[in-house]
Design a protein around this motif. Structure first.
Motif, PDB file in Angstrom:
ATOM      1  N   LYS A 186      -1.866  15.990  -1.618  1.00 38.21           N
ATOM      2  CA  LYS A 186      -1.200  14.756  -1.200  1.00 38.21           C
ATOM      3  C   LYS A 186      -1.983  13.545  -1.698  1.00 38.21           C
ATOM      4  O   LYS A 186      -3.217  13.533  -1.652  1.00 38.21           O
ATOM      5  CB  LYS A 186      -1.076  14.686   0.323  1.00 38.21           C
ATOM      6  CG  LYS A 186      -0.114  15.686   0.931  1.00 38.21           C
ATOM      7  CD  LYS A 186       1.324  15.339   0.617  1.00 38.21           C
ATOM      8  CE  LYS A 186       2.272  16.239   1.401  1.00 38.21           C
ATOM      9  NZ  LYS A 186       3.688  15.943   1.116  1.00 38.21           N
ATOM     10  N   ASP A 187      -1.271  12.522  -2.160  1.00 44.17           N
ATOM     11  CA  ASP A 187      -1.919  11.285  -2.557  1.00 44.17           C
ATOM     12  C   ASP A 187      -2.588  10.622  -1.349  1.00 44.17           C
ATOM     13  O   ASP A 187      -2.057  10.646  -0.239  1.00 44.17           O
ATOM     14  CB  ASP A 187      -0.904  10.311  -3.167  1.00 44.17           C
ATOM     15  CG  ASP A 187      -0.425  10.750  -4.538  1.00 44.17           C
ATOM     16  OD1 ASP A 187      -1.143  11.543  -5.179  1.00 44.17           O
ATOM     17  OD2 ASP A 187       0.660  10.310  -4.961  1.00 44.17           O
ATOM     18  N   ASN A 188      -3.757  10.045  -1.594  1.00 46.41           N
ATOM     19  CA  ASN A 188      -4.497   9.306  -0.565  1.00 46.41           C
ATOM     20  C   ASN A 188      -4.782  10.158   0.671  1.00 46.41           C
ATOM     21  O   ASN A 188      -4.815   9.661   1.790  1.00 46.41           O
ATOM     22  CB  ASN A 188      -3.730   8.038  -0.148  1.00 46.41           C
ATOM     23  CG  ASN A 188      -3.440   7.133  -1.322  1.00 46.41           C
ATOM     24  OD1 ASN A 188      -4.301   6.903  -2.168  1.00 46.41           O
ATOM     25  ND2 ASN A 188      -2.203   6.636  -1.397  1.00 46.41           N
ATOM     26  N   HIS A 189      -4.962  11.454   0.431  1.00 46.38           N
ATOM     27  CA  HIS A 189      -5.223  12.366   1.546  1.00 46.38           C
ATOM     28  C   HIS A 189      -6.509  13.127   1.235  1.00 46.38           C
ATOM     29  O   HIS A 189      -6.536  13.988   0.363  1.00 46.38           O
ATOM     30  CB  HIS A 189      -4.055  13.341   1.724  1.00 46.38           C
ATOM     31  CG  HIS A 189      -4.166  14.175   2.960  1.00 46.38           C
ATOM     32  ND1 HIS A 189      -4.803  15.392   2.990  1.00 46.38           N
ATOM     33  CD2 HIS A 189      -3.732  13.963   4.232  1.00 46.38           C
ATOM     34  CE1 HIS A 189      -4.746  15.897   4.204  1.00 46.38           C
ATOM     35  NE2 HIS A 189      -4.107  15.048   4.976  1.00 46.38           N
ATOM     36  N   VAL A 190      -7.591  12.801   1.942  1.00 40.18           N
ATOM     37  CA  VAL A 190      -8.886  13.401   1.678  1.00 40.18           C
ATOM     38  C   VAL A 190      -9.467  13.919   2.993  1.00 40.18           C
ATOM     39  O   VAL A 190      -9.578  13.168   3.965  1.00 40.18           O
ATOM     40  CB  VAL A 190      -9.858  12.386   1.043  1.00 40.18           C
ATOM     41  CG1 VAL A 190     -11.232  13.026   0.844  1.00 40.18           C
ATOM     42  CG2 VAL A 190      -9.304  11.873  -0.283  1.00 40.18           C
ATOM     43  N   SER A 226     -16.730  15.581   1.605  1.00 44.23           N
ATOM     44  CA  SER A 226     -15.328  15.204   1.423  1.00 44.23           C
ATOM     45  C   SER A 226     -14.733  16.059   0.323  1.00 44.23           C
ATOM     46  O   SER A 226     -15.459  16.629  -0.506  1.00 44.23           O
ATOM     47  CB  SER A 226     -15.187  13.720   1.070  1.00 44.23           C
ATOM     48  OG  SER A 226     -15.884  13.423  -0.125  1.00 44.23           O
ATOM     49  N   PRO A 228     -11.972  15.330  -2.296  1.00 45.53           N
ATOM     50  CA  PRO A 228     -10.936  14.567  -3.001  1.00 45.53           C
ATOM     51  C   PRO A 228     -10.340  15.311  -4.192  1.00 45.53           C
ATOM     52  O   PRO A 228      -9.224  15.019  -4.609  1.00 45.53           O
ATOM     53  CB  PRO A 228     -11.700  13.325  -3.472  1.00 45.53           C
ATOM     54  CG  PRO A 228     -13.097  13.820  -3.680  1.00 45.53           C
ATOM     55  CD  PRO A 228     -13.325  14.888  -2.641  1.00 45.53           C
ATOM     56  N   ASP A 266      -9.313  15.323   9.317  1.00 49.26           N
ATOM     57  CA  ASP A 266      -8.365  14.447   8.648  1.00 49.26           C
ATOM     58  C   ASP A 266      -8.375  13.102   9.352  1.00 49.26           C
ATOM     59  O   ASP A 266      -7.980  13.001  10.517  1.00 49.26           O
ATOM     60  CB  ASP A 266      -6.960  15.066   8.695  1.00 49.26           C
ATOM     61  CG  ASP A 266      -5.970  14.316   7.832  1.00 49.26           C
ATOM     62  OD1 ASP A 266      -6.029  13.074   7.818  1.00 49.26           O
ATOM     63  OD2 ASP A 266      -5.142  14.967   7.177  1.00 49.26           O
ATOM     64  N   VAL A 268      -6.526  10.553   8.717  1.00 56.13           N
ATOM     65  CA  VAL A 268      -5.179  10.016   8.903  1.00 56.13           C
ATOM     66  C   VAL A 268      -4.638  10.432  10.270  1.00 56.13           C
ATOM     67  O   VAL A 268      -4.104   9.622  11.031  1.00 56.13           O
ATOM     68  CB  VAL A 268      -4.239  10.493   7.783  1.00 56.13           C
ATOM     69  CG1 VAL A 268      -2.807  10.064   8.065  1.00 56.13           C
ATOM     70  CG2 VAL A 268      -4.695   9.947   6.432  1.00 56.13           C
ATOM     71  N   THR A 302     -10.124   6.235 -14.941  1.00 57.17           N
ATOM     72  CA  THR A 302      -9.622   7.033 -13.825  1.00 57.17           C
ATOM     73  C   THR A 302      -9.737   8.521 -14.156  1.00 57.17           C
ATOM     74  O   THR A 302      -9.544   8.929 -15.309  1.00 57.17           O
ATOM     75  CB  THR A 302      -8.147   6.701 -13.519  1.00 57.17           C
ATOM     76  OG1 THR A 302      -8.021   5.302 -13.296  1.00 57.17           O
ATOM     77  CG2 THR A 302      -7.655   7.456 -12.289  1.00 57.17           C
TER      78      THR A 302
END
Length: 314
Positions: A186-190, A226, A228, A266, A268, A302
């Motif tokens: 998932k994007d922006n999910h670390v 983490s 990523p 998580d 989030v 990137t």
């Protein structure tokens, strides 16, 4: 089954939750999706079954298909009830044929169930009025339950991890190692504070009896601050490994299975999450390597993670 050679000095793990009697279970311990390959019996079905847990864990398409079937089914049931009470208990019907009346009653039922109430058809006898009142109440309750289930599914913490289809045993430094990969998709999910545990299950002969033996596999690294990017989890196959000296035939004879558990936090969801999977001996490739799965962007600013290459071998 042929006997295999496992270092007798290796310490077994008896806290896996699985029994040691190899004759008392069938197939793999853990399915690829992380669910346990287990069916419970011995008590009535409705004591074992949890509607709430089942609805939260159903695949998305099954969940919404079930809601749609329930909506159609309950309105068909109320349509039959209105027909049984008689058409003279309702006013505003304009259909001519019996089929016209069935359609009108079905759509009247949907309007009552959802409390839309367009008003062309309305009950005026006690029986049909009481039935319409009960239907409106059941509609309120049903939508409240469905709303709670949708929120529960939407807010349920998930790890959002994918594992490689295969584990491999291949070159690693000056020895060999057992390896598999995992990646957050998932994007922006670390995930943070990530920890992995890998257990090995083997069936060995003790006298004339097959017995399950479980081993905790030491890993090159079992914790990350983490996650990523992708993570290749490595178990060096050295003299201290229960895999040391095992051939493909040995793995098949021992019904080898790897049980993998990854946990993390998580931020989030502000909640711990976990995910399980397993690899049987058929899902372990020998003398293979994983293909690289990230590259630099064209402007050099990137890193691009190519998730579609998670399963690629070279």
């Amino acid at each position: 089954m042929a006997s295999i050679k496992v270092n007798p000095r290796l310490k077994t793990n008896n806290d896996t939750g699985f029994g040691t009697n190899a004759n008392s279970y069938g197939g793999r311990f853990v399915n690829k999706d992380g669910s346990f390959n287990l069916r419970r019996e011995g008590i009535p079905f409705f004591e074992r079954f949890s509607i709430y847990q089942k609805m939260l864990s159903l695949p998305r398409w099954k969940f919404f298909a079930l809601i749609l079937l329930f909506y159609i089914g309950i309105n068909l049931l109320y349509t039959v009830c209105y027909l049984a009470l008689g058409l003279d208990g309702l006013q505003g019907l304009i259909g001519v044929t019996r089929w016209d009346h069935v359609k009108e009653l079905f759509f009247f039922s949907t309007q009552t169930f959802t409390t839309v109430g367009y008003g062309r058809i309305n009950p005026f006898k006690d029986g049909t009025s009481l039935l319409a009142s009960v239907e409106a109440l059941s509609g309120f309750l049903s939508f409240a339950i469905v709303t709670g289930l949708i929120y529960g599914r939407f807010a349920k913490p998930k790890s959002h991890l994918r594992f490689s289809y295969h584990a491999i045993i291949g070159p690693y430094r000056d020895i060999t190692a057992l390896m598999f990969r995992v990646v957050p998709y998932k994007d922006n999910h670390v995930l943070t504070n990530v920890e992995v545990k890998v257990s090995l299950a083997l069936q060995v002969l003790e006298g004339d009896t097959r017995v399950n033996k479980f081993y905790n596999l030491p890993l090159e690294r079992d914790k990350l601050d983490s996650l990523p990017m992708n993570w290749t989890i490595v178990h060096p196959v050295n003299e201290e490994s229960p895999l040391f000296g095992l051939t493909v035939a040995d793995m098949e004879a021992s019904d080898l299975e790897l049980y993998v558990l990854i946990t993390g936090f998580d931020d989030v969801y502000s909640s711990p999450v976990l995910q399980r999977t397993s690899y049987t001996f058929q899902e372990i490739k020998m003398n293979a390597k994983f293909a690289p799965m990230y590259r630099e962007s064209e402007d050099g600013k990137t890193t691009i993670l190519e998730i579609q290459k998670l399963h690629d071998l070279i």
